[in-house]
Design an enzyme around this catalytic site. Structure first.
Site, PDB file in Angstrom:
ATOM      1  N   GLU A  15       6.954   2.034  43.367  1.00  0.00           N
ATOM      2  CA  GLU A  15       7.567   2.322  42.058  1.00  0.00           C
ATOM      3  C   GLU A  15       9.049   1.956  42.127  1.00  0.00           C
ATOM      4  OE1 GLU A  15       6.967   3.276  38.799  1.00  0.00           O
ATOM      5  OE2 GLU A  15       9.127   2.877  38.865  1.00  0.00           O
ATOM      6  N   LYS A  16       9.431   0.977  41.329  1.00  0.00           N
ATOM      7  CA  LYS A  16      10.782   0.417  41.434  1.00  0.00           C
ATOM      8  C   LYS A  16      11.895   1.366  41.000  1.00  0.00           C
ATOM      9  CE  LYS A  16      10.595  -2.082  37.020  1.00  0.00           C
ATOM     10  NZ  LYS A  16       9.156  -2.194  36.725  1.00  0.00           N
ATOM     11  N   HIS A  17      11.569   2.452  40.318  1.00  0.00           N
ATOM     12  CA  HIS A  17      12.611   3.369  39.857  1.00  0.00           C
ATOM     13  C   HIS A  17      12.979   4.468  40.849  1.00  0.00           C
ATOM     14  CE1 HIS A  17      11.422   1.696  35.936  1.00  0.00           C
ATOM     15  NE2 HIS A  17      12.697   1.866  35.662  1.00  0.00           N
ATOM     16  N   HIS A  45      14.460  -3.712  40.603  1.00  0.00           N
ATOM     17  CA  HIS A  45      14.572  -3.218  39.226  1.00  0.00           C
ATOM     18  C   HIS A  45      15.422  -4.218  38.441  1.00  0.00           C
ATOM     19  CE1 HIS A  45      16.018  -0.851  35.839  1.00  0.00           C
ATOM     20  NE2 HIS A  45      14.901  -0.164  35.985  1.00  0.00           N
ATOM     21  N   HIS A  51      18.679  -3.306  30.282  1.00  0.00           N
ATOM     22  CA  HIS A  51      17.821  -2.507  31.168  1.00  0.00           C
ATOM     23  C   HIS A  51      18.444  -2.467  32.558  1.00  0.00           C
ATOM     24  CE1 HIS A  51      13.510  -2.013  33.007  1.00  0.00           C
ATOM     25  NE2 HIS A  51      14.223  -0.919  33.104  1.00  0.00           N
ATOM     26  N   CYS A 115      17.526   5.410  34.959  1.00  0.00           N
ATOM     27  CA  CYS A 115      17.341   4.105  34.299  1.00  0.00           C
ATOM     28  C   CYS A 115      17.581   4.313  32.811  1.00  0.00           C
ATOM     29  CB  CYS A 115      15.920   3.584  34.535  1.00  0.00           C
ATOM     30  SG  CYS A 115      15.504   2.170  33.485  1.00  0.00           S
ATOM     31  N   HIS A 118      13.994   4.071  31.269  1.00  0.00           N
ATOM     32  CA  HIS A 118      12.838   4.730  31.891  1.00  0.00           C
ATOM     33  C   HIS A 118      13.166   6.096  32.480  1.00  0.00           C
ATOM     34  CE1 HIS A 118      11.482   0.384  32.048  1.00  0.00           C
ATOM     35  NE2 HIS A 118      10.567   0.988  31.317  1.00  0.00           N
TER      36      HIS A 118
HETATM   37 FE   FE2 Z   1      13.808   0.792  34.248  1.00  0.00          FE
END
Ligand code: FE2
Length: 131
Positions: A15-17, A45, A51, A115, A118
């Site tokens: 999970e990139k976050h 990310h 973003h 983020c 997100h």
């Molecule tokens: Fe994001």
């Protein structure tokens, strides 16, 4: 509702976050060591005007104490903004930070990251202190 209800967590490898906390498993009491923080170590990310990761915070919760301590807040404030428009600017900051820390007791390092689209994410890492 509580803030805990809106903080997401996941394995940073998938999970990139999720913030990545890199630190030794064991350290010596009172000796400086380095904590490396980032978002997107395994899966990058996006870092665009629209973003991006705004900040990472690092905390420490000692095993023998009730309260958490904020070690640092690391802000990433430029993502290609420009008078020419989004993503036309000359500079981007990547969500990477380093803290130099010393501890007197074992506990858990905790990180939160944000983020802009997100939301909030967290992760943690247990760290043992040897006297
Ligand atoms: Fe994001």
């Amino acid at each position: 509702m509580k803030i805990a209800d809106v903080i997401q967590s996941a394995d940073w490898k998938t999970e990139k976050h999720a913030p990545v906390i890199e630190a030794p498993e064991k350290v010596k009491a009172g000796e400086n060591f380095t904590v490396d923080l980032c978002v997107g170590k395994e899966i990058a990310h996006p870092n665009t005007t629209e973003h991006n990761i705004r900040w990472i915070k690092l905390y420490f919760k000692p095993d023998n104490g009730k309260f958490v301590y904020e070690i640092g807040t690391f802000e990433f404030n430029v993502h290609g903004e420009s008078v020419d428009g989004a993503n036309q600017g000359p500079v981007y900051t990547a969500p990477v930070a380093k803290a130099v820390v010393k501890l007197s007791s074992s506990g858990t390092l905790l990180a939160t990251s944000y983020c802009n689209i997100h939301g909030l994410w967290e992760s943690s890492r247990i760290i043992a202190v040897e006297s």
